[in-house]
Design a protein around this motif. Structure first.
Motif, PDB file in Angstrom:
ATOM      1  N   PRO A 131      20.612  78.183  19.878  1.00 24.95           N
ATOM      2  CA  PRO A 131      20.198  77.406  21.055  1.00 24.95           C
ATOM      3  C   PRO A 131      19.824  75.973  20.718  1.00 24.95           C
ATOM      4  N   VAL A 132      20.019  75.097  21.709  1.00 28.79           N
ATOM      5  CA  VAL A 132      19.765  73.669  21.571  1.00 28.79           C
ATOM      6  C   VAL A 132      18.620  73.264  22.495  1.00 28.79           C
ATOM      7  N   ILE A 133      17.620  72.585  21.927  1.00 22.20           N
ATOM      8  CA  ILE A 133      16.568  71.944  22.707  1.00 22.20           C
ATOM      9  C   ILE A 133      16.849  70.445  22.678  1.00 22.20           C
ATOM     10  N   LEU A 134      17.116  69.871  23.844  1.00 18.24           N
ATOM     11  CA  LEU A 134      17.323  68.430  23.939  1.00 18.24           C
ATOM     12  C   LEU A 134      15.996  67.718  23.705  1.00 18.24           C
ATOM     13  N   TYR A 135      16.058  66.461  23.271  1.00 15.07           N
ATOM     14  CA  TYR A 135      14.834  65.685  23.027  1.00 15.07           C
ATOM     15  C   TYR A 135      15.019  64.286  23.594  1.00 15.07           C
ATOM     16  N   ASN A 136      14.254  63.990  24.626  1.00 12.82           N
ATOM     17  CA  ASN A 136      14.295  62.674  25.257  1.00 12.82           C
ATOM     18  C   ASN A 136      13.033  61.906  24.923  1.00 12.82           C
ATOM     19  N   VAL A 137      13.173  60.799  24.179  1.00 14.11           N
ATOM     20  CA  VAL A 137      12.012  60.005  23.785  1.00 14.11           C
ATOM     21  C   VAL A 137      12.398  58.524  23.853  1.00 14.11           C
ATOM     22  N   PRO A 138      12.450  57.970  25.062  1.00 12.03           N
ATOM     23  CA  PRO A 138      12.941  56.597  25.249  1.00 12.03           C
ATOM     24  C   PRO A 138      12.197  55.545  24.431  1.00 12.03           C
ATOM     25  N   GLY A 139      10.918  55.781  24.150  1.00 12.19           N
ATOM     26  CA  GLY A 139      10.158  54.811  23.367  1.00 12.19           C
ATOM     27  C   GLY A 139      10.703  54.629  21.964  1.00 12.19           C
ATOM     28  N   PHE A 157      26.167  74.193  29.819  1.00 14.14           N
ATOM     29  CA  PHE A 157      26.169  74.854  28.508  1.00 14.14           C
ATOM     30  C   PHE A 157      25.028  75.859  28.415  1.00 14.14           C
ATOM     31  N   LYS A 158      25.370  77.118  28.251  1.00 14.88           N
ATOM     32  CA  LYS A 158      24.371  78.183  28.236  1.00 14.88           C
ATOM     33  C   LYS A 158      23.419  78.067  27.052  1.00 14.88           C
ATOM     34  N   ASN A 159      23.892  77.463  25.961  1.00 16.53           N
ATOM     35  CA  ASN A 159      23.029  77.368  24.781  1.00 16.53           C
ATOM     36  C   ASN A 159      22.139  76.124  24.800  1.00 16.53           C
ATOM     37  N   VAL A 160      22.245  75.283  25.832  1.00 13.96           N
ATOM     38  CA  VAL A 160      21.277  74.198  26.032  1.00 13.96           C
ATOM     39  C   VAL A 160      20.144  74.797  26.859  1.00 13.96           C
ATOM     40  N   VAL A 161      19.073  75.169  26.179  1.00 16.25           N
ATOM     41  CA  VAL A 161      18.065  76.044  26.784  1.00 16.25           C
ATOM     42  C   VAL A 161      16.785  75.336  27.204  1.00 16.25           C
ATOM     43  N   ALA A 162      16.588  74.090  26.738  1.00 15.77           N
ATOM     44  CA  ALA A 162      15.298  73.437  26.989  1.00 15.77           C
ATOM     45  C   ALA A 162      15.416  71.943  26.723  1.00 15.77           C
ATOM     46  N   ILE A 163      14.416  71.222  27.170  1.00 15.28           N
ATOM     47  CA  ILE A 163      14.277  69.816  26.800  1.00 15.28           C
ATOM     48  C   ILE A 163      12.845  69.540  26.402  1.00 15.28           C
ATOM     49  N   LYS A 164      12.695  68.806  25.313  1.00 15.39           N
ATOM     50  CA  LYS A 164      11.411  68.203  24.965  1.00 15.39           C
ATOM     51  C   LYS A 164      11.397  66.843  25.647  1.00 15.39           C
ATOM     52  N   GLU A 165      10.629  66.742  26.725  1.00 18.16           N
ATOM     53  CA  GLU A 165      10.618  65.550  27.564  1.00 18.16           C
ATOM     54  C   GLU A 165       9.439  64.665  27.178  1.00 18.16           C
ATOM     55  N   ALA A 166       9.750  63.525  26.562  1.00 19.14           N
ATOM     56  CA  ALA A 166       8.706  62.643  26.039  1.00 19.14           C
ATOM     57  C   ALA A 166       8.859  61.225  26.579  1.00 19.14           C
ATOM     58  N   ALA A 167       9.248  61.133  27.856  1.00 21.04           N
ATOM     59  CA  ALA A 167       9.331  59.815  28.477  1.00 21.04           C
ATOM     60  C   ALA A 167       7.959  59.326  28.922  1.00 21.04           C
ATOM     61  N   GLY A 168       6.969  60.221  28.930  1.00 25.24           N
ATOM     62  CA  GLY A 168       5.632  59.842  29.379  1.00 25.24           C
ATOM     63  C   GLY A 168       5.573  59.600  30.874  1.00 25.24           C
ATOM     64  N   ASP A 169       6.498  60.183  31.609  1.00 23.91           N
ATOM     65  CA  ASP A 169       6.645  59.935  33.043  1.00 23.91           C
ATOM     66  C   ASP A 169       6.552  61.269  33.781  1.00 23.91           C
ATOM     67  N   LEU A 170       5.422  61.515  34.442  1.00 21.70           N
ATOM     68  CA  LEU A 170       5.230  62.775  35.152  1.00 21.70           C
ATOM     69  C   LEU A 170       6.195  62.927  36.318  1.00 21.70           C
ATOM     70  N   VAL A 171       6.527  61.830  36.980  1.00 19.84           N
ATOM     71  CA  VAL A 171       7.467  61.902  38.102  1.00 19.84           C
ATOM     72  C   VAL A 171       8.831  62.364  37.602  1.00 19.84           C
TER      73      VAL A 171
END
Length: 295
Positions: A131-139, A157-171
């Motif tokens: 499985p793949v966890i995406l990681y978004n960290v614009p900073g 893609f079934k194996n894209v199972v999650a994202i680590k969302e680190a944009a610091g943006d609750l919206v």
């Protein structure tokens, strides 16, 4: 994907005073996290100073963590970069049998379009045997992976199972939570807003401070997941000051100072990072002493 609900920690790479890897300290950190109730461990993420490690050192870190963990917790390996072909080649050639998933950062420096980000992760998903966890960290990457791109990948893609969302943006996080597929996990990559994201429907956090205060932080996230809001925020407001402090002069300089204060590891970082200055070090040390008294 129940393994990734709760608190994961992005492990540091501890160094000795001569800047070599301190494997014994790394073992202590792994055991400290396990004993503190952390749900999973992330190896060779940004916090590990991955960019300053040689290939041989990366292999040493992986081996040390696998041995120290001894099957206790699920492991996630950081496999990402801004050269898609290189990432794909690593996924095809590396032994990933000890890992439950990979964490793959959105391409940095190149500043791809949203379609470029999609095509990059399409190649990653097709190459990854786990499985793949995406990681978004614009900073850090200089480009923001938009919710529309994340959701497209999650649906395609079934194996894209999650994202680590680190944009610091609750919206932005709430847009993901509102529109995501049922089993797709939205994981906070920001310690300060991890609890609010959990209360909005997030699955937990991949944390930096969690490895320094594993008992307190992981319990806070579990309280949030169980909707015990007042109890969870009581801990949040205790930890807030230190969350600010550990990022004040760069990551992982702050969390390494926590480990020095705890007597677990030295506070050595590699250039271009530098260790926390004396004023910040003293503030962190006083906070650690205060937490130990409360505990």
């Amino acid at each position: 994907m129940q393994s990734f609900i709760g608190t994961g920690v992005a492990l540091v790479t501890p160094f000795k005073e001569d800047f070599s890897i301190d494997t014994e300290a790394l073992r202590r950190i792994v055991n400290f996290s396990i004993d503190g109730g952390i749900e999973y461990l992330v190896v060779l993420g940004t916090t590990a100073e991955n960019a300053t490690l040689s290939q041989e050192e990366k292999e040493l870190v992986i081996k040390t963590v696998i041995d120290a963990n001894n099957g206790s917790l699920p492991l996630v390996l950081g496999v990402g970069g801004n050269n898609t072909m290189k990432v794909v080649d690593e996924l095809k050639t590396r032994d990933l049998s000890s890992f439950a998933a990979i964490l793959s950062v959105s391409p940095y420096y190149n500043k791809p379009t949203q379609e470029g980000i999609y095509q990059h992760f399409k190649a990653v998903a097709e190459a990854s045997p786990i499985p793949v966890i995406l990681y978004n960290v614009p900073g850090r990457t200089a480009s923001n992976m938009l919710p529309s791109t994340v959701l497209r990948l999650a649906n395609d893609f079934k194996n894209v199972v999650a994202i680590k969302e680190a944009a610091g943006d609750l919206v932005q996080a709430m847009q993901l939570l509102k529109n995501k597929p049922k089993d797709f996990l939205v994981i906070s990559g920001d310690d300060m807003i991890a609890l609010p994201m959990v209360l909005a429907g997030g699955s937990g956090v991949i944390s930096v401070i969690g490895q320094g205060f594993p008992k307190e932080f992981s319990e806070m996230i579990r309280l949030g997941l169980n909707r015990k809001v007042d109890e969870a925020f009581k801990t949040q407001y205790i930890l807030d000051d230190c969350i600010d402090m550990i990022f004040e002069q760069g990551n992982p300089a702050g969390i390494k100072q926590v480990f020095l204060s705890l007597g677990i590891a030295e506070n050595v970082v590699r250039l271009p990072l530098i260790k926390a200055d004396e004023i910040l070090a003293e503030r962190i040390d006083q906070f650690v002493k205060k937490i130990n008294k409360i505990g």
